[in-house]
Design a protein around this motif. Structure first.
Motif, PDB file in Angstrom:
ATOM      1  N   VAL A 178       0.871  -1.177   0.000  1.00 32.50           N
ATOM      2  CA  VAL A 178       0.000   0.000   0.000  1.00 32.50           C
ATOM      3  C   VAL A 178       0.901   1.217   0.000  1.00 32.50           C
ATOM      4  O   VAL A 178       1.824   1.320   0.811  1.00 32.50           O
ATOM      5  N   THR A 179       0.675   2.129  -0.937  1.00 28.50           N
ATOM      6  CA  THR A 179       1.447   3.372  -0.954  1.00 28.50           C
ATOM      7  C   THR A 179       0.547   4.500  -0.493  1.00 28.50           C
ATOM      8  O   THR A 179      -0.466   4.815  -1.134  1.00 28.50           O
ATOM      9  N   ALA A 180       0.886   5.068   0.654  1.00 29.29           N
ATOM     10  CA  ALA A 180       0.082   6.129   1.247  1.00 29.29           C
ATOM     11  C   ALA A 180       0.253   7.417   0.437  1.00 29.29           C
ATOM     12  O   ALA A 180       1.219   7.560  -0.307  1.00 29.29           O
ATOM     13  N   PRO A 181      -0.689   8.346   0.584  1.00 29.70           N
ATOM     14  CA  PRO A 181      -0.587   9.623  -0.139  1.00 29.70           C
ATOM     15  C   PRO A 181       0.744  10.330   0.107  1.00 29.70           C
ATOM     16  O   PRO A 181       1.237  11.042  -0.768  1.00 29.70           O
ATOM     17  N   ASP A 182       1.330  10.130   1.261  1.00 25.00           N
ATOM     18  CA  ASP A 182       2.599  10.823   1.534  1.00 25.00           C
ATOM     19  C   ASP A 182       3.811   9.998   1.064  1.00 25.00           C
ATOM     20  O   ASP A 182       4.951  10.321   1.377  1.00 25.00           O
ATOM     21  N   GLY A 183       3.549   8.935   0.327  1.00 26.72           N
ATOM     22  CA  GLY A 183       4.646   8.172  -0.256  1.00 26.72           C
ATOM     23  C   GLY A 183       5.140   7.027   0.600  1.00 26.72           C
ATOM     24  O   GLY A 183       5.898   6.179   0.148  1.00 26.72           O
ATOM     25  N   ARG A 184       4.708   6.984   1.854  1.00 27.55           N
ATOM     26  CA  ARG A 184       5.142   5.865   2.698  1.00 27.55           C
ATOM     27  C   ARG A 184       4.570   4.550   2.175  1.00 27.55           C
ATOM     28  O   ARG A 184       3.432   4.525   1.696  1.00 27.55           O
TER      29      ARG A 184
END
Ligand code: SF4
Lengths: 208, 471
Positions: free
Chosen positions: A151-157
């Motif tokens: 899963v790639t979070a909106p903040d790139g994590r």
């Protein structure tokens, strides 16, 4: 038959409540149909609408941009209660392609797989971080990659997850499960022949 | 020496049709029950793919969820209902499936009729598109609820795709005190281990307190297995089981019966069989249970007070409790006893069999329902209804002021017209007290048939043991 799903990218709505049951996901008034389609209208209807059918502004899926959500960030034991597959059909009809939760109720989990709704398990801590991110930046999109299990979070994590091989493959291929099972026809016939001899009372019923 | 096996291992091994690798197998399904809400889309899928129903002789159908329970009922029920009842009728007819239709004495709640007709058998696998299929595990069957796509899969292949579930043995010890029912026992179990306490497990209920249960009481216990999160729950068959089954319409007869019973006797878990988890519950001091919240685990003894969320250490549980109390309209510390109620519902696949009706009628005999309270009794099947009428129970109920209705799910799920109005409080013998379960805004208190009957008389929640002349 489900469509193949490789990755889901979209807005993620936070609904981090534990034990969301299928009665809540699709209240019974919406089960009175012999069709699978059109059930999105009933999704979470008792939480989305008041008694007069007006939207409740405080419910997450009534808020912009979350009403466009493709991903739902849910709490533990999501989909518990009644076995109604309508819960999955309504989520998908609404536009949700993926639910991320710490755990899923087992029948619901199976129903997800049969319909190509990605059910992704992440631990509480990771989910709490995702919820915090989408609350801070609601309009940013998240990506759930089934191929790479990430899963790639909106903040790139990035948050890796694990998914049973068979589930993952079924999603990626849009598997026709019944078609696949029917290929075991010879085994089924052999079983029946053997079982008729061993447990005749199972196969030779008095007629109604 | 062979490895000792549990009853679950034995049933599983007997049913494997093919190993799919990766831990999944195709498991043969011996009995498939259909109802009107979860089967139409499966039938449509089957037809769309041009597939046939493989074993109509092992498939049975009835309409129960949305049917009207009014006396003199027709197909007409709630909007959309008649279409579903007619679809079931047409589909069953087209595929050669036995249908227990409205007007047939054998019609009823699917989990009530499966044992009653001898369709469910020890050692058998049985599925239905309904989560409370676990009920018939009471006969020693492996029985579980499936979704509509799986219904379609079973229709086409007479198998289900499964991973072997981990196993749990729940051993119930002690002697249940008088006036305390099997329902109280299972509510206490859920309150003790929680609604996720057995998530994903195949459960065997064992121990002296389980052995001592009648067949119908065992069904009440197994019914709520799904409220523990279990995949299924079963009880090894014994003489009680065989005595119950013998002579039932679809049960084996003659030589086949003898042969079947021999096989069934061998099903019990071997001494030393391994379970992945073991739990014990002692029911010696058990009291009648009543739910205070919106989860079946929110249960307390009738003499206790509503718990205080602020004393709960787990923050998530605390929040869930606050929300539940807000919905149900109760304050922490309130005694559950003496809480005024508006409605009483006796029915559902948990508690609508003849023994349940007898227990409720024993409390109601010579008494009246409290003024202003609406009370329904909905027998689980046409046969239960007929039996109750033969025993005069219907007259006890109606004389007390109960509505005596036709069989169906009724107010358990509120899918037909039988609902609890918003904000009203109902003591129900069903299995779920979720928000909105009995109707939007409905407040449900789960209890046994005797406790429900006592509440109807008192107009409030009472300890049934305190009513004079009740045991
Ligand atoms: S009685 Fe209630 S729990 Fe049982 S099958 Fe009907 S709706 Fe489901």
């Amino acid at each position: 038959m489900p469509e193949p799903v490789n990755r889901i990218t979209g807005i993620a709505a936070p609904l981090p409540r534990a034990n969301v049951d299928t009665d809540a996901i699709i209240p019974k008034a919406h089960l009175l149909t012999i069709h699978r389609s059109g059930l999105g209208a009933g999704l979470f209807s008792e939480w989305r609408f008041d008694d007069d059918g007006r939207e409740r502004p405080d419910f997450v899926l009534n808020q912009a941009p979350w009403r466009e959500a493709k991903i739902l960030l849910a709490g533990e034991n999501f989909g518990c209660g009644s076995s109604r597959e309508h819960a999955v059909w309504s989520l998908m009809d609404f536009g949700i392609g993926c639910v991320i939760a710490p755990s899923f109720a087992s029948i619901f989990h199976e129903n997800c797989q049969k319909n190509g709704l990605a059910a992704v398990t992440l631990d509480e801590a990771a989910l709490a971080q995702l919820v915090a991110v989408v609350q801070a930046t609601p309009a940013a999109t998240m990506t759930v990659d089934i191929e790479t299990c990430r899963v790639t979070a909106p903040d790139g994590r990035e948050f890796p997850f694990t998914m049973e091989a068979a589930r993952r493959q079924a999603l990626l291929e849009g598997l026709d499960e019944i078609g696949a099972s029917l290929r075991h026809d010879a085994a089924m016939a052999a079983f029946e022949a053997r079982d008729r001899a061993q447990r005749p009372w199972i196969h030779a019923l008095p007629t109604a | 020496m062979t490895t000792p096996r549990s009853i679950i291992d034995k049933i599983w091994d007997q049913h494997v049709v093919a190993d799919l690798g990766d831990g999944r197998v195709l498991l043969h399904i011996d009995r498939h029950m259909l109802h009107e809400v979860t089967s139409p889309q499966a039938y449509a899928g089957l037809a769309a793919a041009g597939r046939r129903l493989r074993r109509p002789d092992l498939t049975f159908a009835t309409a129960d969820h949305i049917v009207s329970t009014e006396n003199g009922r027709t197909d007409d029920t709630v909007p959309g209902g008649p279409e579903m009842i007619r679809a079931l009728r047409a589909n069953a007819e087209a595929t050669g499936v036995a249908l227990f239709d409205l007007g047939d004495i054998r019609q009823g709640i699917v989990h009530v009729i499966a044992p009653e007709l001898g369709i469910a058998l020890p050692g058998a696998t049985l599925v239905c598109g309904d989560s409370h299929t676990s009920t018939v595990g009471a006969l020693g069957a492996m029985a579980w609820g499936i979704g509509t796509s799986e219904v379609e899969h079973v229709m086409a292949t007479q198998t289900a795709i499964l991973r072997r579930p981990p196993t749990m043995r729940i051993t119930v010890t002690g002697t249940r005190p008088a006036g305390v029912s099997a329902k109280d026992m299972v509510l206490k179990l859920i309150a003790t281990i929680g609604t996720a306490g057995a998530t994903g497990y195949g459960v065997e209920y064992a121990g002296p307190a389980i052995r001592a249960l009648s067949m119908e009481e065992r069904m009440t216990v197994c019914n709520m297995s799904v409220e523990l999160g279990a995949r299924f729950g079963l009880i090894a068959p014994d003489e009680v089981t065989f005595a119950y089954l013998q002579g039932r319409p679809f049960a084996p007869a003659g030589d086949l019966w003898e042969q079947a019973v021999d096989a069934w006797r061998a099903l019990a878990s071997d001494p030393g069989a391994r379970f992945d988890a073991e739990i014990e519950l002692d029911v010696s001091g058990l009291t009648p249970q009543v739910s205070w919240g919106t989860s079946p685990q929110d249960c307390i003894g009738v003499g206790e007070t509503v718990p205080d969320p602020e004393r709960e250490a787990d923050p998530k549980r605390r929040q869930a409790m606050r929300r539940a109390l807000d919905y149900i309209g109760l304050e922490p510390g309130t005694p559950i006893r003496d809480l005024p109620v508006d409605m009483v519902f006796i029915g559902s696949c948990t508690n609508s069999r003849i023994e349940d009706l007898r227990a409720a009628a024993a409390v109601l005999k010579g008494r009246r329902v409290a003024a202003g309270l609406r009370a329904l009794v909905v027998p689980g099947s046409g046969q239960v209804r007929r039996q109750a009428e033969a025993e005069g129970l219907d007259r006890v109920f109606t004389a007390a002021g109960f509505e005596w209705r036709e069989p169906g799910c009724s107010m358990c799920a509120g899918m037909n017209a039988d609902r609890v109005p918003p904000g009203k409080r109902c003591v129900a013998t069903s299995n779920r007290n979720f928000e909105g379960r009995q109707g939007p805004g409905a407040r449900t208190h789960l209890a046994s048939p005797a406790t429900a009957a006592a509440a109807a008389v008192a107009g409030r929640i009472v300890d049934v043991r305190s009513l004079e002349g009740s045991a």
